[in-house]
Motif scaffolding. Structure first.
Motif, PDB file in Angstrom:
ATOM      1  N   PRO A   1     -47.716  31.254 -34.298  1.00 24.43           N
ATOM      2  CA  PRO A   1     -46.974  32.395 -34.855  1.00 24.43           C
ATOM      3  C   PRO A   1     -45.691  32.742 -34.117  1.00 24.43           C
ATOM      4  O   PRO A   1     -44.654  32.992 -34.733  1.00 24.43           O
TER       5      PRO A   1
ATOM      6  N   TRP B   1     -45.267  26.460 -40.929  1.00 19.61           N
ATOM      7  CA  TRP B   1     -46.592  27.054 -40.833  1.00 19.61           C
ATOM      8  C   TRP B   1     -47.530  26.272 -39.918  1.00 19.61           C
ATOM      9  O   TRP B   1     -48.611  26.772 -39.566  1.00 19.61           O
ATOM     10  N   ALA B   2     -47.128  25.085 -39.535  1.00 23.79           N
ATOM     11  CA  ALA B   2     -47.927  24.324 -38.563  1.00 23.79           C
ATOM     12  C   ALA B   2     -47.720  24.835 -37.149  1.00 23.79           C
ATOM     13  O   ALA B   2     -48.508  24.532 -36.250  1.00 23.79           O
TER      14      ALA B   2
ATOM     15  N   ARG C   1     -43.151  30.029 -34.711  1.00 26.76           N
ATOM     16  CA  ARG C   1     -42.678  30.102 -36.090  1.00 26.76           C
ATOM     17  C   ARG C   1     -41.656  31.221 -36.254  1.00 26.76           C
ATOM     18  O   ARG C   1     -40.640  31.056 -36.937  1.00 26.76           O
TER      19      ARG C   1
ATOM     20  N   ARG D   1     -51.675  20.407 -41.480  1.00 27.58           N
ATOM     21  CA  ARG D   1     -51.969  21.645 -40.725  1.00 27.58           C
ATOM     22  C   ARG D   1     -51.214  22.833 -41.330  1.00 27.58           C
ATOM     23  O   ARG D   1     -51.773  23.922 -41.497  1.00 27.58           O
ATOM     24  N   GLY D   2     -49.940  22.611 -41.664  1.00 27.94           N
ATOM     25  CA  GLY D   2     -49.140  23.693 -42.221  1.00 27.94           C
ATOM     26  C   GLY D   2     -49.634  24.148 -43.579  1.00 27.94           C
ATOM     27  O   GLY D   2     -49.691  25.354 -43.856  1.00 27.94           O
TER      28      GLY D   2
ATOM     29  N   ARG E   1     -54.521  29.334 -46.376  1.00 25.49           N
ATOM     30  CA  ARG E   1     -55.483  30.329 -45.888  1.00 25.49           C
ATOM     31  C   ARG E   1     -54.874  31.726 -45.890  1.00 25.49           C
ATOM     32  O   ARG E   1     -55.549  32.715 -46.174  1.00 25.49           O
ATOM     33  N   ARG E   2     -53.594  31.797 -45.568  1.00 26.92           N
ATOM     34  CA  ARG E   2     -52.922  33.083 -45.475  1.00 26.92           C
ATOM     35  C   ARG E   2     -52.520  33.627 -46.856  1.00 26.92           C
ATOM     36  O   ARG E   2     -52.708  34.812 -47.135  1.00 26.92           O
TER      37      ARG E   2
ATOM     38  N   ARG F   1     -52.691  23.883 -44.802  1.00 25.29           N
ATOM     39  CA  ARG F   1     -53.970  24.585 -44.642  1.00 25.29           C
ATOM     40  C   ARG F   1     -53.757  26.009 -44.139  1.00 25.29           C
ATOM     41  O   ARG F   1     -54.374  26.958 -44.628  1.00 25.29           O
ATOM     42  N   THR F   2     -52.868  26.172 -43.153  1.00 21.63           N
ATOM     43  CA  THR F   2     -52.595  27.504 -42.618  1.00 21.63           C
ATOM     44  C   THR F   2     -51.967  28.400 -43.680  1.00 21.63           C
ATOM     45  O   THR F   2     -52.350  29.571 -43.842  1.00 21.63           O
TER      46      THR F   2
END
Length: 316
Positions: free
Chosen positions: A139, A135-136, A142, A60-61, A67-68, A63-64
């Motif tokens: 926001p 990053w998982a 985090r 998950r982290g 993407r960013r 991928r996030t």
């Protein structure tokens, strides 16, 4: 022709470790077949849950983050591969038939520990697991965690815990203390104690490799890294040699468990000592030589930089 010594047989068995999994489930039982042993997978819910959660957070982290920031930014593809291999190594060490074999064979137990400390730990550290884990998170979470990590007190504690000399001491203590016969056999008798043993082995190894791979060698110098790698190689090899050449069994709990495999407890102990001594020692030597080469390269770069900064003779 004289009969080969027990140590010679143990050395030969080091090269035949894979076929040796068809061993007894105690001295009173007949020899087991490979197919039987391969059915000894253990599905411990705590291990499965931990592995599942770590994989979920990492994927998950990544991928996030990608993407960013863009694909392969922040965490590179080869680092993701390193994490995946380390994750699989933990699964093999704790869920495969090796886990049950470790109750029967000291050599299997040693293999399990070396997989956790010398294979899984450095691979997971190479995978930069802290970044995907951050990053998982959502926001806001985090931002809170990042702020907490930037706190001066937290950073001071982390710098102290990952300092090379403390890491060297902690990892050495974990290796030696847990091989004290009373403690090692307590781990075989209690799942809770066994879990603590694994956590201390893996945790101190992860700190060791973190300090080595992600450490602050711009400040303390590659020379310190070389020193504590070779120091670790020396004391682990010494422990392996003591096990290999011991004339008595250190862990009587294993007596009677290995006969169907053609080993007595002392031979099994010698094989375990060789596993700690030869492969582990070789890996540390390779890492130490690589760091030594990096140290020499850094020294050459500094000399070249200094010469470039100095004015030429006769220049105004």
């Amino acid at each position: 022709m004289t009969e080969p010594s027990a140590s010679s047989r143990a050395l030969a068995l080091l090269a035949l470790l894979a076929p040796a999994v068809a061993l007894a489930h105690g001295g009173e039982h007949p020899a087991l077949t490979v197919s039987e042993v391969m059915g000894w997978w253990t599905w411990d819910p705590l291990v499965l849950g931990t592995l599942g959660l770590s994989a979920f957070l990492y994927v998950r982290g990544v991928r996030t983050l990608w993407r960013r920031a863009g694909t392969a930014r922040g965490v590179r593809r080869w680092e993701v591969g390193a994490f995946a291999l380390g994750w699989l190594t933990v699964a093999v060490a704790l869920l495969s038939p090796l886990d049950r074999l470790s109750d029967l064979l000291f050599s299997a137990h040693m293999t399990q520990h070396e997989l956790l400390m010398l294979v899984a730990a450095p691979l997971l550290v190479l995978g930069r697991p802290h970044l995907p884990a951050l990053w998982a998170l959502a926001p806001r979470a985090r931002a809170r965690v990042t702020g907490w990590m930037q706190h001066s007190g937290v950073r001071a504690v982390w710098r102290a815990v990952t300092g090379p000399f403390l890491v060297l001491l902690l990892h050495a203590l974990a290796r030696w203390v847990w091989h004290i016969p009373s403690l090692f056999q307590a781990a075989l008798r209690s799942e809770a104690v066994h879990a603590v043993q694994h956590l201390m082995f893996f945790g101190t190894a992860a700190l060791f490799w973190w300090a080595l791979i992600r450490g602050r060698y711009g400040r303390v110098g590659y020379g310190v890294a070389v020193l504590f790698v070779f120091a670790t190689a020396a004391h682990t090899s010494l422990l392996g040699a003591l096990l290999t050449f011991a004339r008595s069994v250190w862990y009587p709990i294993y007596e009677g468990r290995t006969q169907a495999g053609g080993l007595d407890a002392l031979e099994d102990q010698q094989l375990a000592g060789l596993i700690m001594w030869v492969p582990a020692g070789a890996l540390f030597i390779v890492v130490g030589l690589a760091l030594f080469a990096a140290w020499l390269g850094e020294a050459e770069r500094r000399v070249a930089y200094t010469r470039a900064e100095l004015p030429e003779e006769g220049a105004p």
